[in-house]
Write a protein that holds these residues in place. Structure first.
Motif, mmCIF file in Angstrom:
data_model
loop_
_atom_site.group_PDB
_atom_site.id
_atom_site.type_symbol
_atom_site.label_atom_id
_atom_site.label_comp_id
_atom_site.label_asym_id
_atom_site.label_seq_id
_atom_site.Cartn_x
_atom_site.Cartn_y
_atom_site.Cartn_z
ATOM 1 N N TRP A 27 18.156 16.648 -2.388
ATOM 2 C CA TRP A 27 16.915 16.534 -1.630
ATOM 3 C C TRP A 27 15.874 17.268 -2.471
ATOM 4 C CZ3 TRP A 27 15.681 18.920 3.833
ATOM 5 C CH2 TRP A 27 14.787 18.078 4.518
ATOM 6 N N ASP B 179 2.318 11.595 -0.931
ATOM 7 C CA ASP B 179 2.223 10.147 -0.714
ATOM 8 C C ASP B 179 1.630 9.826 0.656
ATOM 9 O OD1 ASP B 179 3.383 9.973 -3.166
ATOM 10 O OD2 ASP B 179 5.098 8.746 -2.551
ATOM 11 N N GLU C 174 13.050 -0.178 -14.515
ATOM 12 C CA GLU C 174 14.165 0.729 -14.819
ATOM 13 C C GLU C 174 13.798 2.175 -14.493
ATOM 14 O OE1 GLU C 174 14.890 -0.349 -18.864
ATOM 15 O OE2 GLU C 174 15.871 -2.231 -18.258
ATOM 16 N N GLN C 175 12.560 2.541 -14.779
ATOM 17 C CA GLN C 175 12.137 3.913 -14.511
ATOM 18 C C GLN C 175 11.966 4.183 -13.026
ATOM 19 O OE1 GLN C 175 9.172 5.679 -16.929
ATOM 20 N NE2 GLN C 175 9.701 4.507 -18.742
ATOM 21 N N MET C 176 11.476 3.164 -12.299
ATOM 22 C CA MET C 176 11.119 3.395 -10.901
ATOM 23 C C MET C 176 12.230 3.029 -9.924
ATOM 24 S SD MET C 176 7.121 2.323 -10.632
ATOM 25 C CE MET C 176 7.084 2.804 -8.899
ATOM 26 N N SER D 60 14.374 11.953 5.604
ATOM 27 C CA SER D 60 14.959 11.696 4.282
ATOM 28 C C SER D 60 16.263 12.474 4.097
ATOM 29 C CB SER D 60 13.961 11.983 3.153
ATOM 30 O OG SER D 60 13.629 13.329 3.099
ATOM 31 N N GLU E 189 17.036 11.893 -2.854
ATOM 32 C CA GLU E 189 15.824 11.652 -2.068
ATOM 33 C C GLU E 189 14.721 12.503 -2.678
ATOM 34 O OE1 GLU E 189 14.888 9.835 0.852
ATOM 35 O OE2 GLU E 189 16.734 8.693 0.532
ATOM 36 N N GLN F 78 15.912 11.794 -11.884
ATOM 37 C CA GLN F 78 16.722 10.636 -12.261
ATOM 38 C C GLN F 78 18.019 11.133 -12.878
ATOM 39 O OE1 GLN F 78 13.595 8.698 -14.566
ATOM 40 N NE2 GLN F 78 13.591 7.030 -13.080
ATOM 41 N N ILE G 288 0.844 -1.213 0.000
ATOM 42 C CA ILE G 288 0.000 0.000 0.000
ATOM 43 C C ILE G 288 0.875 1.257 0.000
ATOM 44 C CG2 ILE G 288 -1.657 1.345 1.391
ATOM 45 C CD1 ILE G 288 -2.963 -1.053 0.082
ATOM 46 N N ARG G 289 1.913 1.252 0.822
ATOM 47 C CA ARG G 289 2.815 2.419 0.900
ATOM 48 C C ARG G 289 3.491 2.713 -0.429
ATOM 49 N NH1 ARG G 289 3.081 5.997 4.778
ATOM 50 N NH2 ARG G 289 1.984 5.137 6.519
ATOM 51 N N LEU H 9 -2.070 10.609 0.738
ATOM 52 C CA LEU H 9 -2.816 9.531 0.078
ATOM 53 C C LEU H 9 -3.032 8.337 1.013
ATOM 54 C CD1 LEU H 9 -1.493 9.460 -3.591
ATOM 55 C CD2 LEU H 9 -3.872 9.632 -2.888
ATOM 56 N N MET H 10 -2.111 8.121 1.949
ATOM 57 C CA MET H 10 -2.303 7.039 2.922
ATOM 58 C C MET H 10 -3.516 7.329 3.823
ATOM 59 S SD MET H 10 -0.222 4.543 2.420
ATOM 60 C CE MET H 10 -0.542 4.868 0.687
ATOM 61 N N ARG I 211 1.908 7.585 -9.443
ATOM 62 C CA ARG I 211 2.581 8.755 -10.003
ATOM 63 C C ARG I 211 3.269 8.411 -11.320
ATOM 64 N NH1 ARG I 211 4.879 9.873 -5.398
ATOM 65 N NH2 ARG I 211 6.937 9.126 -5.914
ATOM 66 N N PHE I 212 4.042 7.337 -11.321
ATOM 67 C CA PHE I 212 4.766 6.946 -12.532
ATOM 68 C C PHE I 212 3.803 6.546 -13.642
ATOM 69 C CE2 PHE I 212 9.333 6.984 -12.133
ATOM 70 C CZ PHE I 212 9.522 7.182 -10.785
ATOM 71 N N PRO J 67 1.225 4.948 -4.024
ATOM 72 C CA PRO J 67 1.280 6.320 -4.544
ATOM 73 C C PRO J 67 2.384 6.499 -5.592
ATOM 74 C CG PRO J 67 0.988 6.371 -2.178
ATOM 75 C CD PRO J 67 1.250 4.928 -2.546
ATOM 76 N N ARG J 68 3.488 5.797 -5.388
ATOM 77 C CA ARG J 68 4.610 5.908 -6.317
ATOM 78 C C ARG J 68 4.255 5.270 -7.660
ATOM 79 N NH1 ARG J 68 10.193 3.463 -5.093
ATOM 80 N NH2 ARG J 68 11.456 4.397 -6.731
#
Lengths: 216, 216
Positions: free
Chosen positions: B174, B197, A39-41, A198, B191, B182, A11-12, B200-201, A19-20, A15-16
Protein backbone atom coordinates in the motif's frame (compact mmCIF):
# COMPACT_ATOMS: atom_id res chain seq x y z
CA UNK A 1 -13.97 17.52 -28.93
CA UNK A 2 -14.76 19.83 -26.03
CA UNK A 3 -13.79 18.57 -22.61
CA UNK A 4 -17.46 18.49 -21.54
CA UNK A 5 -17.84 15.55 -23.89
CA UNK A 6 -15.00 13.44 -22.50
CA UNK A 7 -16.46 10.63 -20.41
CA UNK A 8 -16.14 10.66 -16.64
CA UNK A 9 -14.07 7.48 -16.61
CA UNK A 10 -11.51 8.95 -19.03
CA UNK A 11 -11.35 12.12 -16.92
CA UNK A 12 -10.64 10.00 -13.83
CA UNK A 13 -7.64 8.49 -15.60
CA UNK A 14 -6.20 11.85 -16.69
CA UNK A 15 -4.29 12.58 -13.44
CA UNK A 16 -2.46 9.29 -13.93
CA UNK A 17 -1.53 10.10 -17.53
CA UNK A 18 -0.45 13.54 -16.37
CA UNK A 19 1.80 12.05 -13.70
CA UNK A 20 3.49 9.52 -15.98
CA UNK A 21 3.92 11.99 -18.85
CA UNK A 22 5.32 14.59 -16.43
CA UNK A 23 7.94 12.08 -15.26
CA UNK A 24 8.88 11.23 -18.87
CA UNK A 25 9.06 14.90 -19.78
CA UNK A 26 11.42 15.55 -16.85
CA UNK A 27 13.65 12.72 -18.07
CA UNK A 28 13.88 14.49 -21.44
CA UNK A 29 11.94 11.86 -23.35
CA UNK A 30 10.46 13.52 -26.44
CA UNK A 31 8.12 10.88 -27.80
CA UNK A 32 6.60 7.58 -26.72
CA UNK A 33 4.47 4.91 -28.41
CA UNK A 34 1.18 3.78 -26.91
CA UNK A 35 2.83 0.37 -26.46
CA UNK A 36 5.72 1.75 -24.37
CA UNK A 37 3.36 3.95 -22.36
CA UNK A 38 1.06 0.97 -21.77
CA UNK A 39 3.95 -1.10 -20.36
CA UNK A 40 4.86 1.66 -17.94
CA UNK A 41 1.31 2.45 -16.87
CA UNK A 42 -0.12 -1.06 -16.73
CA UNK A 43 -2.95 -0.24 -19.15
CA UNK A 44 -3.45 -1.80 -22.58
CA UNK A 45 -2.13 0.10 -25.59
CA UNK A 46 -5.61 0.16 -27.12
CA UNK A 47 -7.08 1.66 -23.94
CA UNK A 48 -4.43 4.39 -24.06
CA UNK A 49 -5.08 5.16 -27.74
CA UNK A 50 -8.82 5.26 -27.08
CA UNK A 51 -8.43 7.53 -24.02
CA UNK A 52 -6.02 9.96 -25.64
CA UNK A 53 -8.00 10.12 -28.88
CA UNK A 54 -10.78 11.74 -26.86
CA UNK A 55 -9.01 15.06 -26.83
CA UNK A 56 -7.06 15.50 -30.01
CA UNK A 57 -4.58 14.00 -32.41
CA UNK A 58 -1.28 14.00 -30.54
CA UNK A 59 -0.48 10.42 -31.56
CA UNK A 60 0.88 9.79 -35.03
CA UNK A 61 1.21 6.41 -36.69
CA UNK A 62 4.87 5.34 -36.56
CA UNK A 63 5.87 8.29 -34.37
CA UNK A 64 3.90 7.88 -31.16
CA UNK A 65 2.95 10.70 -28.83
CA UNK A 66 4.75 13.96 -28.33
CA UNK A 67 5.32 13.60 -24.57
CA UNK A 68 5.49 17.24 -23.53
CA UNK A 69 2.68 18.43 -25.80
CA UNK A 70 0.41 15.72 -24.41
CA UNK A 71 1.47 16.51 -20.84
CA UNK A 72 0.67 20.19 -21.37
CA UNK A 73 -2.68 19.42 -23.00
CA UNK A 74 -3.79 17.13 -20.15
CA UNK A 75 -2.60 19.75 -17.66
CA UNK A 76 -4.76 22.34 -19.48
CA UNK A 77 -7.80 20.05 -19.35
CA UNK A 78 -7.28 19.37 -15.64
CA UNK A 79 -6.47 23.06 -15.09
CA UNK A 80 -3.32 22.38 -13.07
CA UNK A 81 -2.15 25.99 -13.57
CA UNK A 82 -5.16 27.33 -11.65
CA UNK A 83 -4.99 28.86 -8.17
CA UNK A 84 -8.20 27.63 -6.58
CA UNK A 85 -8.32 28.82 -3.00
CA UNK A 86 -8.64 26.00 -0.48
CA UNK A 87 -9.11 25.82 3.27
CA UNK A 88 -8.44 22.82 5.48
CA UNK A 89 -10.55 22.14 8.55
CA UNK A 90 -9.50 19.78 11.31
CA UNK A 91 -5.83 19.85 12.29
CA UNK A 92 -5.64 16.49 14.02
CA UNK A 93 -2.98 13.97 12.97
CA UNK A 94 -4.63 13.41 9.66
CA UNK A 95 -5.37 17.04 8.78
CA UNK A 96 -1.79 18.04 9.61
CA UNK A 97 -0.50 15.23 7.42
CA UNK A 98 -2.68 16.27 4.49
CA UNK A 99 -1.59 19.91 4.86
CA UNK A 100 2.05 18.80 4.69
CA UNK A 101 1.93 15.86 2.28
CA UNK A 102 -0.22 17.08 -0.61
CA UNK A 103 1.42 19.16 -3.33
CA UNK A 104 -1.35 21.72 -3.66
CA UNK A 105 0.21 23.93 -6.37
CA UNK A 106 0.61 20.89 -8.68
CA UNK A 107 -3.15 20.35 -8.32
CA UNK A 108 -4.12 23.90 -9.25
CA UNK A 109 -4.82 24.78 -5.62
CA UNK A 110 -3.51 27.15 -3.01
CA UNK A 111 -4.01 26.42 0.68
CA UNK A 112 -5.06 29.77 2.17
CA UNK A 113 -6.43 28.86 5.59
CA UNK A 114 -6.27 26.24 8.34
CA UNK A 115 -8.99 25.82 10.97
CA UNK A 116 -9.54 23.80 14.11
CA UNK A 117 -12.13 23.75 16.89
CA UNK A 118 -9.54 23.07 19.59
CA UNK A 119 -8.41 26.37 21.15
CA UNK A 120 -5.03 24.80 21.94
CA UNK A 121 -4.47 24.06 18.26
CA UNK A 122 -5.93 27.31 16.91
CA UNK A 123 -3.44 30.13 17.34
CA UNK A 124 -0.47 27.90 16.56
CA UNK A 125 1.37 27.70 13.25
CA UNK A 126 1.67 24.81 10.81
CA UNK A 127 4.42 25.12 8.22
CA UNK A 128 4.35 28.88 8.59
CA UNK A 129 0.57 29.18 8.30
CA UNK A 130 -1.53 30.23 11.29
CA UNK A 131 -4.29 27.87 12.44
CA UNK A 132 -7.52 29.81 12.97
CA UNK A 133 -10.32 28.94 15.37
CA UNK A 134 -13.36 27.45 13.65
CA UNK A 135 -15.50 30.28 15.07
CA UNK A 136 -13.77 32.67 12.69
CA UNK A 137 -14.68 30.58 9.64
CA UNK A 138 -17.64 32.66 8.42
CA UNK A 139 -15.71 35.93 8.58
CA UNK A 140 -12.75 34.36 6.80
CA UNK A 141 -14.95 32.98 4.00
CA UNK A 142 -16.70 36.33 3.48
CA UNK A 143 -13.34 37.99 3.10
CA UNK A 144 -11.23 35.37 1.29
CA UNK A 145 -13.83 33.42 -0.74
CA UNK A 146 -12.31 29.93 -0.65
CA UNK A 147 -13.74 27.60 -3.30
CA UNK A 148 -12.52 24.30 -1.88
CA UNK A 149 -12.83 22.95 1.68
CA UNK A 150 -10.73 20.00 2.81
CA UNK A 151 -12.56 18.21 5.60
CA UNK A 152 -10.50 16.32 8.18
CA UNK A 153 -12.96 16.73 11.05
CA UNK A 154 -14.62 13.99 13.14
CA UNK A 155 -17.26 12.00 11.24
CA UNK A 156 -20.07 13.33 13.42
CA UNK A 157 -19.28 16.96 12.50
CA UNK A 158 -18.86 16.70 8.75
CA UNK A 159 -22.40 16.97 7.34
CA UNK A 160 -23.41 20.07 9.30
CA UNK A 161 -20.07 21.74 8.63
CA UNK A 162 -20.29 21.11 4.89
CA UNK A 163 -23.82 22.50 4.73
CA UNK A 164 -22.64 25.64 6.51
CA UNK A 165 -19.68 25.98 4.15
CA UNK A 166 -22.06 25.76 1.17
CA UNK A 167 -23.93 28.79 2.49
CA UNK A 168 -20.54 30.53 2.79
CA UNK A 169 -19.82 30.01 -0.91
CA UNK A 170 -17.64 26.89 -0.90
CA UNK A 171 -18.16 25.02 -4.16
CA UNK A 172 -16.08 21.86 -3.73
CA UNK A 173 -15.32 19.46 -0.88
CA UNK A 174 -12.42 17.09 -0.42
CA UNK A 175 -13.79 14.86 2.31
CA UNK A 176 -11.47 12.64 4.35
CA UNK A 177 -13.95 11.53 7.02
CA UNK A 178 -15.28 7.97 6.98
CA UNK A 179 -18.74 9.32 5.94
CA UNK A 180 -19.93 9.84 2.39
CA UNK A 181 -20.92 13.48 2.22
CA UNK A 182 -24.20 14.20 0.45
CA UNK A 183 -25.31 17.73 -0.28
CA UNK A 184 -28.60 19.09 -1.57
CA UNK A 185 -27.09 21.36 -4.23
CA UNK A 186 -26.07 19.17 -7.19
CA UNK A 187 -23.67 21.83 -8.47
CA UNK A 188 -21.46 21.42 -5.40
CA UNK A 189 -18.55 19.06 -6.10
CA UNK A 190 -17.68 16.34 -3.59
CA UNK A 191 -14.75 13.94 -3.56
CA UNK A 192 -15.22 11.46 -0.73
CA UNK A 193 -11.82 9.89 -0.15
CA UNK A 194 -11.99 6.44 1.38
CA UNK A 195 -8.42 5.31 1.87
CA UNK A 196 -9.60 1.97 3.17
CA UNK A 197 -11.11 1.11 -0.22
CA UNK A 198 -7.68 0.55 -1.71
CA UNK A 199 -6.50 -1.43 1.33
CA UNK A 200 -9.53 -3.68 0.81
CA UNK A 201 -8.31 -4.29 -2.74
CA UNK A 202 -5.11 -5.76 -1.24
CA UNK A 203 -7.07 -7.87 1.24
CA UNK A 204 -9.26 -9.11 -1.62
CA UNK A 205 -6.22 -9.86 -3.78
CA UNK A 206 -4.41 -11.81 -1.04
CA UNK A 207 -7.56 -13.85 -0.40
CA UNK A 208 -7.99 -14.61 -4.11
CA UNK A 209 -4.34 -15.65 -4.38
CA UNK A 210 -4.70 -17.94 -1.35
CA UNK A 211 -7.70 -19.59 -2.96
CA UNK A 212 -5.87 -20.04 -6.27
CA UNK A 213 -2.93 -21.61 -4.43
CA UNK A 214 -5.12 -24.05 -2.57
CA UNK A 215 -6.99 -24.94 -5.80
CA UNK A 216 -3.78 -25.96 -7.59
CA UNK B 1 -20.28 -17.21 -10.26
CA UNK B 2 -16.92 -17.54 -8.57
CA UNK B 3 -15.30 -14.32 -7.49
CA UNK B 4 -12.41 -14.89 -9.88
CA UNK B 5 -14.85 -14.17 -12.69
CA UNK B 6 -16.12 -10.81 -11.39
CA UNK B 7 -14.61 -7.99 -13.43
CA UNK B 8 -11.97 -5.73 -11.91
CA UNK B 9 -14.17 -2.63 -12.20
CA UNK B 10 -17.01 -4.31 -10.26
CA UNK B 11 -14.51 -5.43 -7.60
CA UNK B 12 -13.30 -1.80 -7.27
CA UNK B 13 -16.85 -0.72 -6.49
CA UNK B 14 -17.43 -3.42 -3.84
CA UNK B 15 -15.91 -1.49 -0.90
CA UNK B 16 -18.38 1.30 -1.61
CA UNK B 17 -21.36 -1.09 -1.66
CA UNK B 18 -20.02 -2.67 1.51
CA UNK B 19 -19.82 0.72 3.24
CA UNK B 20 -23.32 1.84 2.26
CA UNK B 21 -24.92 -1.53 3.04
CA UNK B 22 -23.13 -1.64 6.39
CA UNK B 23 -24.58 1.78 7.29
CA UNK B 24 -28.09 0.64 6.28
CA UNK B 25 -27.70 -2.59 8.22
CA UNK B 26 -26.69 -0.63 11.34
CA UNK B 27 -29.81 1.52 10.95
CA UNK B 28 -31.90 -1.68 11.03
CA UNK B 29 -33.02 -1.42 7.40
CA UNK B 30 -33.93 -4.93 6.22
CA UNK B 31 -34.42 -4.47 2.49
CA UNK B 32 -33.77 -1.86 -0.18
CA UNK B 33 -34.65 -1.52 -3.87
CA UNK B 34 -31.97 -0.86 -6.47
CA UNK B 35 -33.69 2.51 -7.05
CA UNK B 36 -33.38 3.59 -3.40
CA UNK B 37 -29.80 2.34 -3.21
CA UNK B 38 -28.97 4.19 -6.44
CA UNK B 39 -30.26 7.47 -5.00
CA UNK B 40 -28.11 7.07 -1.91
CA UNK B 41 -24.98 5.97 -3.73
CA UNK B 42 -25.17 8.23 -6.77
CA UNK B 43 -25.03 5.31 -9.23
CA UNK B 44 -27.79 4.34 -11.66
CA UNK B 45 -30.21 1.60 -10.60
CA UNK B 46 -29.31 -0.44 -13.67
CA UNK B 47 -25.59 -0.21 -12.82
CA UNK B 48 -26.36 -1.48 -9.33
CA UNK B 49 -28.48 -4.38 -10.61
CA UNK B 50 -25.77 -5.29 -13.10
CA UNK B 51 -22.98 -5.11 -10.47
CA UNK B 52 -24.82 -7.08 -7.82
CA UNK B 53 -26.04 -9.71 -10.29
CA UNK B 54 -22.39 -10.67 -10.73
CA UNK B 55 -22.33 -12.59 -7.49
CA UNK B 56 -25.69 -14.13 -6.88
CA UNK B 57 -29.42 -13.55 -6.68
CA UNK B 58 -29.93 -11.44 -3.58
CA UNK B 59 -32.31 -9.06 -5.39
CA UNK B 60 -35.90 -10.18 -5.95
CA UNK B 61 -38.41 -8.48 -8.24
CA UNK B 62 -40.78 -6.41 -6.10
CA UNK B 63 -38.83 -7.05 -2.90
CA UNK B 64 -35.42 -5.52 -3.51
CA UNK B 65 -32.23 -6.60 -1.81
CA UNK B 66 -31.84 -8.18 1.59
CA UNK B 67 -29.49 -5.57 3.07
CA UNK B 68 -27.65 -7.64 5.66
CA UNK B 69 -27.31 -10.76 3.48
CA UNK B 70 -25.83 -8.65 0.70
CA UNK B 71 -23.52 -6.85 3.15
CA UNK B 72 -22.28 -10.19 4.50
CA UNK B 73 -21.78 -11.62 1.03
CA UNK B 74 -19.74 -8.61 -0.16
CA UNK B 75 -17.73 -8.78 3.06
CA UNK B 76 -17.01 -12.45 2.33
CA UNK B 77 -15.88 -11.64 -1.21
CA UNK B 78 -13.62 -8.83 0.04
CA UNK B 79 -12.50 -11.03 2.96
CA UNK B 80 -13.05 -8.34 5.59
CA UNK B 81 -12.93 -10.96 8.36
CA UNK B 82 -9.30 -11.83 7.53
CA UNK B 83 -6.33 -10.93 9.71
CA UNK B 84 -3.66 -10.13 7.15
CA UNK B 85 -0.54 -9.01 8.94
CA UNK B 86 0.62 -5.54 7.93
CA UNK B 87 3.64 -3.39 8.74
CA UNK B 88 3.92 0.36 8.25
CA UNK B 89 7.22 1.95 7.32
CA UNK B 90 7.91 5.67 7.65
CA UNK B 91 6.52 7.34 10.77
CA UNK B 92 6.62 10.93 9.58
CA UNK B 93 3.47 13.09 9.74
CA UNK B 94 1.78 11.07 7.08
CA UNK B 95 2.71 7.60 8.33
CA UNK B 96 1.59 8.45 11.86
CA UNK B 97 -1.71 9.74 10.48
CA UNK B 98 -2.29 6.57 8.46
CA UNK B 99 -1.48 4.39 11.48
CA UNK B 100 -4.08 6.29 13.51
CA UNK B 101 -6.76 7.07 10.92
CA UNK B 102 -7.26 3.81 9.05
CA UNK B 103 -9.58 1.19 10.55
CA UNK B 104 -7.38 -1.80 9.84
CA UNK B 105 -9.60 -4.51 11.36
CA UNK B 106 -12.53 -3.44 9.14
CA UNK B 107 -10.26 -4.01 6.15
CA UNK B 108 -9.24 -7.53 7.15
CA UNK B 109 -5.84 -6.34 8.36
CA UNK B 110 -3.89 -6.22 11.56
CA UNK B 111 -1.08 -3.69 12.02
CA UNK B 112 1.70 -5.70 13.66
CA UNK B 113 4.76 -3.49 13.26
CA UNK B 114 5.88 0.12 12.79
CA UNK B 115 9.30 1.06 11.40
CA UNK B 116 11.31 4.21 10.87
CA UNK B 117 14.88 5.03 9.85
CA UNK B 118 15.18 7.92 12.29
CA UNK B 119 16.76 6.69 15.56
CA UNK B 120 14.88 9.43 17.45
CA UNK B 121 11.54 8.04 16.21
CA UNK B 122 12.43 4.36 16.54
CA UNK B 123 12.21 3.28 20.16
CA UNK B 124 9.18 5.47 20.84
CA UNK B 125 5.58 4.30 20.98
CA UNK B 126 2.66 5.16 18.74
CA UNK B 127 -0.77 4.30 20.11
CA UNK B 128 0.76 1.68 22.34
CA UNK B 129 2.83 0.08 19.58
CA UNK B 130 6.62 0.33 19.62
CA UNK B 131 8.33 1.88 16.58
CA UNK B 132 11.23 -0.32 15.46
CA UNK B 133 14.36 0.82 13.68
CA UNK B 134 14.38 -0.01 9.99
CA UNK B 135 17.59 -2.02 10.47
CA UNK B 136 15.57 -4.63 12.35
CA UNK B 137 13.14 -5.11 9.44
CA UNK B 138 14.63 -8.32 8.02
CA UNK B 139 14.68 -10.07 11.39
CA UNK B 140 11.12 -8.97 12.10
CA UNK B 141 9.88 -10.24 8.73
CA UNK B 142 11.60 -13.61 9.16
CA UNK B 143 9.89 -14.01 12.50
CA UNK B 144 6.46 -12.41 11.96
CA UNK B 145 5.83 -12.93 8.23
CA UNK B 146 3.89 -9.76 7.39
CA UNK B 147 2.00 -9.99 4.09
CA UNK B 148 1.28 -6.29 3.58
CA UNK B 149 3.67 -3.34 3.78
CA UNK B 150 2.36 0.21 4.02
CA UNK B 151 4.93 2.57 2.56
CA UNK B 152 5.05 6.14 3.88
CA UNK B 153 8.76 6.68 3.25
CA UNK B 154 10.39 9.41 1.14
CA UNK B 155 9.87 8.97 -2.62
CA UNK B 156 13.56 8.32 -3.21
CA UNK B 157 13.59 5.32 -0.86
CA UNK B 158 10.46 3.50 -1.94
CA UNK B 159 11.57 1.36 -4.90
CA UNK B 160 14.61 -0.18 -3.22
CA UNK B 161 12.69 -0.76 0.01
CA UNK B 162 9.83 -2.50 -1.79
CA UNK B 163 12.24 -4.76 -3.67
CA UNK B 164 13.88 -5.72 -0.40
CA UNK B 165 10.50 -6.40 1.22
CA UNK B 166 9.58 -8.70 -1.67
CA UNK B 167 12.64 -10.82 -0.88
CA UNK B 168 11.43 -10.87 2.75
CA UNK B 169 8.10 -12.38 1.77
CA UNK B 170 5.83 -9.32 1.58
CA UNK B 171 3.09 -9.95 -0.98
CA UNK B 172 1.19 -6.67 -1.10
CA UNK B 173 2.11 -2.98 -0.96
CA UNK B 174 0.00 0.00 0.00
CA UNK B 175 2.12 2.81 -1.38
CA UNK B 176 1.57 6.40 -0.24
CA UNK B 177 4.64 7.96 -1.83
CA UNK B 178 4.26 10.19 -4.88
CA UNK B 179 5.93 7.49 -7.04
CA UNK B 180 4.14 4.66 -8.82
CA UNK B 181 5.77 1.51 -7.54
CA UNK B 182 6.60 -1.10 -10.15
CA UNK B 183 7.83 -4.55 -9.19
CA UNK B 184 9.24 -7.35 -11.30
CA UNK B 185 7.09 -10.12 -9.77
CA UNK B 186 3.58 -9.84 -11.26
CA UNK B 187 2.08 -11.81 -8.37
CA UNK B 188 2.94 -9.03 -5.91
CA UNK B 189 -0.03 -6.72 -5.34
CA UNK B 190 0.45 -2.95 -5.41
CA UNK B 191 -2.01 -0.18 -4.60
CA UNK B 192 -0.41 3.15 -5.42
CA UNK B 193 -2.48 5.77 -3.60
CA UNK B 194 -2.34 9.19 -5.20
CA UNK B 195 -4.43 11.46 -3.03
CA UNK B 196 -3.83 14.35 -5.39
CA UNK B 197 -5.76 12.57 -8.15
CA UNK B 198 -9.05 13.23 -6.41
CA UNK B 199 -8.10 16.84 -5.65
CA UNK B 200 -7.44 17.27 -9.37
CA UNK B 201 -11.01 16.08 -10.02
CA UNK B 202 -12.22 19.06 -7.97
CA UNK B 203 -9.90 21.44 -9.82
CA UNK B 204 -11.16 20.03 -13.11
CA UNK B 205 -14.79 20.33 -12.00
CA UNK B 206 -14.43 23.96 -10.86
CA UNK B 207 -12.75 24.83 -14.17
CA UNK B 208 -15.53 23.14 -16.18
CA UNK B 209 -18.20 24.94 -14.14
CA UNK B 210 -16.46 28.28 -14.73
CA UNK B 211 -16.44 27.60 -18.46
CA UNK B 212 -20.13 26.63 -18.46
CA UNK B 213 -20.96 29.82 -16.56
CA UNK B 214 -19.08 32.02 -18.98
CA UNK B 215 -20.69 30.21 -21.94
CA UNK B 216 -24.25 30.97 -20.76
Amino acid sequence: MSKQEISASVIRRLPRYHRFLGALCKKGIVRISSKELSEQMGLTASQIRQDLNCFGGFGQQGYGYNVCALYDEIGRILDTAAHHRAILIGLGNFGRAIASHVRFPECGCELIGLFDANPFVAGKDLRGMPVHHIDTLAGFCHQEHPEIAILCVPDSAVQQLAEKLCTLGVKAFWNFTHCDLQLADPSVLVENVHLADSLLMLTFGLHRDDQSDSAT
